[in-house]
Design a protein around this motif. Structure first.
Motif, PDB file in Angstrom:
ATOM      1  N   LEU A 261      17.043 -36.584 -58.374  1.00 24.39           N
ATOM      2  CA  LEU A 261      17.214 -35.504 -59.336  1.00 24.39           C
ATOM      3  C   LEU A 261      18.667 -35.027 -59.365  1.00 24.39           C
ATOM      4  O   LEU A 261      19.282 -34.904 -60.433  1.00 24.39           O
ATOM      5  CB  LEU A 261      16.288 -34.338 -58.987  1.00 24.39           C
ATOM      6  N   ARG A 262      19.226 -34.790 -58.193  1.00 29.13           N
ATOM      7  CA  ARG A 262      20.595 -34.312 -58.113  1.00 29.13           C
ATOM      8  C   ARG A 262      21.581 -35.386 -58.588  1.00 29.13           C
ATOM      9  O   ARG A 262      22.520 -35.082 -59.340  1.00 29.13           O
ATOM     10  CB  ARG A 262      20.923 -33.894 -56.681  1.00 29.13           C
ATOM     11  N   LYS A 263      21.362 -36.618 -58.177  1.00 34.76           N
ATOM     12  CA  LYS A 263      22.281 -37.707 -58.523  1.00 34.76           C
ATOM     13  C   LYS A 263      22.365 -37.911 -60.033  1.00 34.76           C
ATOM     14  O   LYS A 263      23.455 -38.013 -60.605  1.00 34.76           O
ATOM     15  CB  LYS A 263      21.826 -38.995 -57.841  1.00 34.76           C
ATOM     16  N   LEU A 264      21.212 -37.957 -60.689  1.00 35.33           N
ATOM     17  CA  LEU A 264      21.205 -38.186 -62.132  1.00 35.33           C
ATOM     18  C   LEU A 264      21.686 -36.958 -62.902  1.00 35.33           C
ATOM     19  O   LEU A 264      22.299 -37.084 -63.960  1.00 35.33           O
ATOM     20  CB  LEU A 264      19.798 -38.579 -62.592  1.00 35.33           C
ATOM     21  N   SER A 265      21.423 -35.767 -62.356  1.00 32.88           N
ATOM     22  CA  SER A 265      21.903 -34.553 -63.015  1.00 32.88           C
ATOM     23  C   SER A 265      23.426 -34.499 -63.027  1.00 32.88           C
ATOM     24  O   SER A 265      24.034 -34.007 -63.984  1.00 32.88           O
ATOM     25  CB  SER A 265      21.330 -33.321 -62.316  1.00 32.88           C
ATOM     26  N   LEU A 266      24.046 -34.992 -61.965  1.00 31.33           N
ATOM     27  CA  LEU A 266      25.509 -35.012 -61.898  1.00 31.33           C
ATOM     28  C   LEU A 266      26.106 -35.941 -62.940  1.00 31.33           C
ATOM     29  O   LEU A 266      27.146 -35.658 -63.531  1.00 31.33           O
ATOM     30  CB  LEU A 266      25.969 -35.439 -60.498  1.00 31.33           C
ATOM     31  N   LYS A 267      25.442 -37.070 -63.189  1.00 33.87           N
ATOM     32  CA  LYS A 267      25.964 -38.070 -64.121  1.00 33.87           C
ATOM     33  C   LYS A 267      25.617 -37.773 -65.570  1.00 33.87           C
ATOM     34  O   LYS A 267      26.430 -38.015 -66.478  1.00 33.87           O
ATOM     35  CB  LYS A 267      25.427 -39.456 -63.746  1.00 33.87           C
TER      36      LYS A 267
ATOM     37  N   SER B 117      30.546 -42.355 -63.463  1.00 32.79           N
ATOM     38  CA  SER B 117      31.085 -41.213 -62.730  1.00 32.79           C
ATOM     39  C   SER B 117      30.348 -39.923 -63.080  1.00 32.79           C
ATOM     40  O   SER B 117      29.709 -39.813 -64.135  1.00 32.79           O
ATOM     41  CB  SER B 117      32.577 -41.048 -63.038  1.00 32.79           C
ATOM     42  N   ASP B 118      30.433 -38.935 -62.191  1.00 30.00           N
ATOM     43  CA  ASP B 118      29.821 -37.631 -62.430  1.00 30.00           C
ATOM     44  C   ASP B 118      30.614 -36.870 -63.490  1.00 30.00           C
ATOM     45  O   ASP B 118      31.846 -36.958 -63.543  1.00 30.00           O
ATOM     46  CB  ASP B 118      29.807 -36.806 -61.136  1.00 30.00           C
ATOM     47  N   ILE B 119      29.916 -36.101 -64.306  1.00 33.89           N
ATOM     48  CA  ILE B 119      30.605 -35.290 -65.306  1.00 33.89           C
ATOM     49  C   ILE B 119      30.504 -33.803 -64.999  1.00 33.89           C
ATOM     50  O   ILE B 119      31.212 -32.992 -65.589  1.00 33.89           O
ATOM     51  CB  ILE B 119      30.081 -35.568 -66.738  1.00 33.89           C
ATOM     52  N   VAL B 120      29.598 -33.429 -64.068  1.00 38.71           N
ATOM     53  CA  VAL B 120      29.474 -32.028 -63.657  1.00 38.71           C
ATOM     54  C   VAL B 120      29.339 -31.934 -62.145  1.00 38.71           C
ATOM     55  O   VAL B 120      28.996 -32.912 -61.474  1.00 38.71           O
ATOM     56  CB  VAL B 120      28.257 -31.329 -64.322  1.00 38.71           C
ATOM     57  N   ASP B 121      29.610 -30.754 -61.613  1.00 33.73           N
ATOM     58  CA  ASP B 121      29.229 -30.381 -60.260  1.00 33.73           C
ATOM     59  C   ASP B 121      28.032 -29.449 -60.361  1.00 33.73           C
ATOM     60  O   ASP B 121      27.850 -28.763 -61.375  1.00 33.73           O
ATOM     61  CB  ASP B 121      30.379 -29.660 -59.546  1.00 33.73           C
ATOM     62  N   LEU B 122      27.216 -29.425 -59.315  1.00 34.51           N
ATOM     63  CA  LEU B 122      26.086 -28.498 -59.269  1.00 34.51           C
ATOM     64  C   LEU B 122      26.391 -27.407 -58.260  1.00 34.51           C
ATOM     65  O   LEU B 122      26.661 -27.673 -57.089  1.00 34.51           O
ATOM     66  CB  LEU B 122      24.797 -29.239 -58.888  1.00 34.51           C
ATOM     67  N   LYS B 123      26.356 -26.161 -58.735  1.00 27.12           N
ATOM     68  CA  LYS B 123      26.680 -25.013 -57.893  1.00 27.12           C
ATOM     69  C   LYS B 123      25.450 -24.126 -57.741  1.00 27.12           C
ATOM     70  O   LYS B 123      24.666 -23.956 -58.679  1.00 27.12           O
ATOM     71  CB  LYS B 123      27.812 -24.195 -58.534  1.00 27.12           C
TER      72      LYS B 123
ATOM     73  N   PRO C 114      24.965 -26.340 -63.611  1.00 23.79           N
ATOM     74  CA  PRO C 114      26.081 -27.286 -63.773  1.00 23.79           C
ATOM     75  C   PRO C 114      27.408 -26.592 -64.044  1.00 23.79           C
ATOM     76  O   PRO C 114      27.456 -25.543 -64.684  1.00 23.79           O
ATOM     77  CB  PRO C 114      25.647 -28.117 -64.979  1.00 23.79           C
ATOM     78  N   GLU C 115      28.450 -27.190 -63.554  1.00 23.58           N
ATOM     79  CA  GLU C 115      29.812 -26.741 -63.833  1.00 23.58           C
ATOM     80  C   GLU C 115      30.617 -27.974 -64.235  1.00 23.58           C
ATOM     81  O   GLU C 115      30.769 -28.909 -63.441  1.00 23.58           O
ATOM     82  CB  GLU C 115      30.426 -26.089 -62.600  1.00 23.58           C
ATOM     83  N   VAL C 116      31.092 -27.993 -65.467  1.00 27.13           N
ATOM     84  CA  VAL C 116      31.735 -29.193 -66.008  1.00 27.13           C
ATOM     85  C   VAL C 116      33.039 -29.489 -65.270  1.00 27.13           C
ATOM     86  O   VAL C 116      33.857 -28.599 -65.035  1.00 27.13           O
ATOM     87  CB  VAL C 116      32.025 -29.018 -67.517  1.00 27.13           C
TER      88      VAL C 116
ATOM     89  N   SER D 211      15.613 -32.352 -72.434  1.00 30.23           N
ATOM     90  CA  SER D 211      14.185 -32.594 -72.204  1.00 30.23           C
ATOM     91  C   SER D 211      13.859 -34.078 -72.301  1.00 30.23           C
ATOM     92  O   SER D 211      13.122 -34.626 -71.479  1.00 30.23           O
ATOM     93  CB  SER D 211      13.352 -31.797 -73.219  1.00 30.23           C
ATOM     94  N   ALA D 212      14.420 -34.748 -73.311  1.00 31.53           N
ATOM     95  CA  ALA D 212      14.189 -36.186 -73.464  1.00 31.53           C
ATOM     96  C   ALA D 212      14.787 -36.962 -72.300  1.00 31.53           C
ATOM     97  O   ALA D 212      14.177 -37.900 -71.775  1.00 31.53           O
ATOM     98  CB  ALA D 212      14.787 -36.666 -74.786  1.00 31.53           C
ATOM     99  N   ALA D 213      15.986 -36.575 -71.878  1.00 37.50           N
ATOM    100  CA  ALA D 213      16.655 -37.271 -70.781  1.00 37.50           C
ATOM    101  C   ALA D 213      15.887 -37.110 -69.477  1.00 37.50           C
ATOM    102  O   ALA D 213      15.802 -38.055 -68.677  1.00 37.50           O
ATOM    103  CB  ALA D 213      18.076 -36.738 -70.626  1.00 37.50           C
ATOM    104  N   ALA D 214      15.305 -35.929 -69.235  1.00 35.95           N
ATOM    105  CA  ALA D 214      14.531 -35.705 -68.012  1.00 35.95           C
ATOM    106  C   ALA D 214      13.328 -36.632 -67.946  1.00 35.95           C
ATOM    107  O   ALA D 214      12.980 -37.152 -66.876  1.00 35.95           O
ATOM    108  CB  ALA D 214      14.077 -34.243 -67.949  1.00 35.95           C
ATOM    109  N   VAL D 215      12.680 -36.873 -69.083  1.00 35.09           N
ATOM    110  CA  VAL D 215      11.542 -37.785 -69.132  1.00 35.09           C
ATOM    111  C   VAL D 215      12.003 -39.229 -68.993  1.00 35.09           C
ATOM    112  O   VAL D 215      11.448 -40.008 -68.208  1.00 35.09           O
ATOM    113  CB  VAL D 215      10.750 -37.601 -70.443  1.00 35.09           C
ATOM    114  N   ALA D 216      13.026 -39.594 -69.755  1.00 39.85           N
ATOM    115  CA  ALA D 216      13.511 -40.978 -69.741  1.00 39.85           C
ATOM    116  C   ALA D 216      14.010 -41.400 -68.365  1.00 39.85           C
ATOM    117  O   ALA D 216      13.888 -42.564 -67.978  1.00 39.85           O
ATOM    118  CB  ALA D 216      14.619 -41.152 -70.776  1.00 39.85           C
ATOM    119  N   ALA D 217      14.571 -40.442 -67.607  1.00 43.26           N
ATOM    120  CA  ALA D 217      15.092 -40.736 -66.273  1.00 43.26           C
ATOM    121  C   ALA D 217      14.016 -40.625 -65.198  1.00 43.26           C
ATOM    122  O   ALA D 217      14.319 -40.751 -64.000  1.00 43.26           O
ATOM    123  CB  ALA D 217      16.243 -39.780 -65.957  1.00 43.26           C
ATOM    124  N   ASP D 218      12.777 -40.393 -65.595  1.00 42.39           N
ATOM    125  CA  ASP D 218      11.633 -40.288 -64.676  1.00 42.39           C
ATOM    126  C   ASP D 218      11.788 -39.140 -63.678  1.00 42.39           C
ATOM    127  O   ASP D 218      11.315 -39.226 -62.547  1.00 42.39           O
ATOM    128  CB  ASP D 218      11.413 -41.611 -63.920  1.00 42.39           C
TER     129      ASP D 218
END
Length: 495
Positions: free
Chosen positions: A2-8, A107-113, A146-148, A168-175
């Protein structure tokens, strides 16, 4: 994961670090879901992906999230979107772009804070006007937000995820979740579902409660469901398909149609106005193969139909939707809630400076367009003309369907059962290309989805290949028949 894909891919605007409130038992107890960030929740922030609501937490719960919690479904987080639902790319967000997980992002596009939000700590009744509050009635929860990154790079082959329900679509598509809740104003569930190869269902207008949905255009906004599993889409819809007295647009119980029986011979209409001429080769090839396959099946009959007002539906839609948006967004002045500017002058009032800083470019553009349409000149020449186009389009849809209209029972005994057409004219554009096109060119992505929204019809995107899909639509109120046929097509594997 979850964290890895959210960063990208920047899928969520907030991720819960502790389990949010839900039942341990229920028909959805073993499922998880993501909620579009324009649907309010009492124990999680609701931002509409806008700076002007970046720290907002609602004092009440939406009907949708309440019903899902009662059935035991676990909310993972709120998803990124085009700001206030205004866009079809999910690039117009204060929290940065959401990318398409079907395509590689290195590469990551955001940091998670970690961020704390104060929420109400007790159950809140419908009427909270005179409820006593004290320091002990509030508590705080931590979320990942997220922080860009200032120097982020998007891979050259990355394509847009579509919008505005792109997160919402990306969350489903990324399982990352079993299903997701989005909202569809002119295609905002179906287009990202098409671009991410999942099912995306927009029910009939008024079937799912809009109580707690922050409005973009209230005569069009519809809560929708997205998943890779068509049976789960139907199950979730059956839970949310309830009359809600809190929502004045909610269809009364006696008007609702629950029949899902389809005829032994299914008549499918193909709109002539949605022809092959405007389709790119990849979409045209898949669409042609689908029609040929259907023609060979004994229980399907295909008919070419004409809906003349389809050619005017896109300009009519953008006239109506921006008009309603300009009115709805007038409430964001920084006085009662949300972001407030710290610097202003007598020449630029505080509320004007707040709105200028708090809204993004696309939102401000649509407010201006809508304000013009509602002006003394634009009202008759633009707004009323668009309203007439919408009325005529609804009449044309009514004239071709065999099944009875949910509200007025109009039917054509010799009509068709369903309409079939592509969801998008092309593969999702490359992000690098999309960022260079004009706003008007970007609006063209909605050309195949807005007619069904204008008429309030139930319609679902069915995946037809990587980032390609087609729409199946039915008469107003015949939601379960649309879902039934979508399931039949999935089981027949006609794709």
């Amino acid at each position: 994961m979850l964290r890895k894909l959210s960063l990208k891919y920047n899928i969520f605007t907030s991720i819960a670090l502790t389990n949010l409130e839900s039942n341990s038992v229920g028909s959805l107890a073993a499922t998880s879901y993501a909620l579009k960030d324009n649907i309010v929740t009492r124990d999680a922030p609701t931002t509409c992906s806008s700076k002007i609501l970046a720290n907002y937490v609602s004092p009440f719960e939406s009907t949708v999230s309440r019903l899902l919690a009662e059935e035991g479904s676990q909310l993972v987080g709120k998803t990124n979107m085009d700001e206030f639902g205004m866009g079809n790319s999910s690039l117009n967000s204060h929290f940065g772009p959401t990318l398409n997980p079907l395509y590689e992002q290195k590469s990551d596009i955001v940091d998670l804070k970690e961020k704390e939000f104060w929420i109400r700590g007790e159950k809140i009744t419908q009427d909270i006007t005179f409820q006593k509050q004290d320091a002990g009635s509030y508590l705080h929860r931590k979320y990942l937000v997220p922080e860009v990154k200032l120097d982020y790079k998007i891979d050259p082959e990355m394509r847009i995820v579509g919008g505005s329900s792109g997160g919402s679509a990306a969350a489903v598509a990324a399982d990352l979740v079993d299903y997701a809740i989005g909202t569809d104003t002119g295609g905002s569930v179906r287009l990202p579902s098409c671009y991410t190869s999942i099912f995306g269902f927009k029910p009939s207008y008024g079937r799912i409660s809009r109580w707690g949905l922050i409005p973009y255009a209230q005569s069009l906004d519809t809560v929708g469901i997205m998943s890779k599993n068509i049976k789960l889409v139907r199950k979730v819809f059956s839970i949310l398909d309830k009359h809600d007295t809190s929502d004045p647009t909610s269809i009364s119980e006696e008007k609702r149609i629950y029949d899902d029986k389809v005829d032994s011979i299914i008549k499918i209409g193909i709109p002539a106005e949605m022809s092959f001429d405007g389709l790119e080769n990849d979409v045209k090839e898949k669409w042609s193969k689908l029609l040929k396959r259907l023609q060979k099946l004994p229980n399907f009959e295909l008919f070419l139909i004409s809906l003349p007002s389809l050619s005017k539906s896109l300009p009519a839609y953008y006239t109506l939707v921006t008009s309603e948006a300009s009115s709805n967004l007038a409430r964001y002045d920084g006085i009662r809630y949300g972001y407030r500017t710290g610097e202003y002058t007598s020449l630029e009032p505080e509320f004007a400076k707040t709105r200028s800083e708090g809204f993004g470019a696309e939102v401000k553009r649509r407010i201006i367009l809508g304000s013009y349409s509602l002006s003394s000149y634009g009202y008759n020449s633009h707004f009323m003309n668009a309203t007439n186009v919408r009325s005529k389009l609804i009449q044309e849809f009514n004239s071709i369907f065999k099944g009875p209209h949910m509200l007025n029972k109009h039917r054509n005994p010799n009509g068709i059962d369903f309409i079939l057409c592509p969801t998008a004219t092309s593969l999702p554009p490359l992000v690098s290309q999309y960022q260079k096109i004009t706003p008007v060119e970007s609006y063209m992505n909605d050309i195949l989805t807005v007619p069904f929204s204008l008429a309030g019809l139930p319609v679902i995107n069915i995946p037809l290949g990587r980032s390609i899909g087609f729409q199946l639509a039915g008469q107003l109120g015949h939601d379960y028949k649309v879902l039934k046929l979508a399931q039949m097509m999935d089981e027949l594997d006609i794709r």
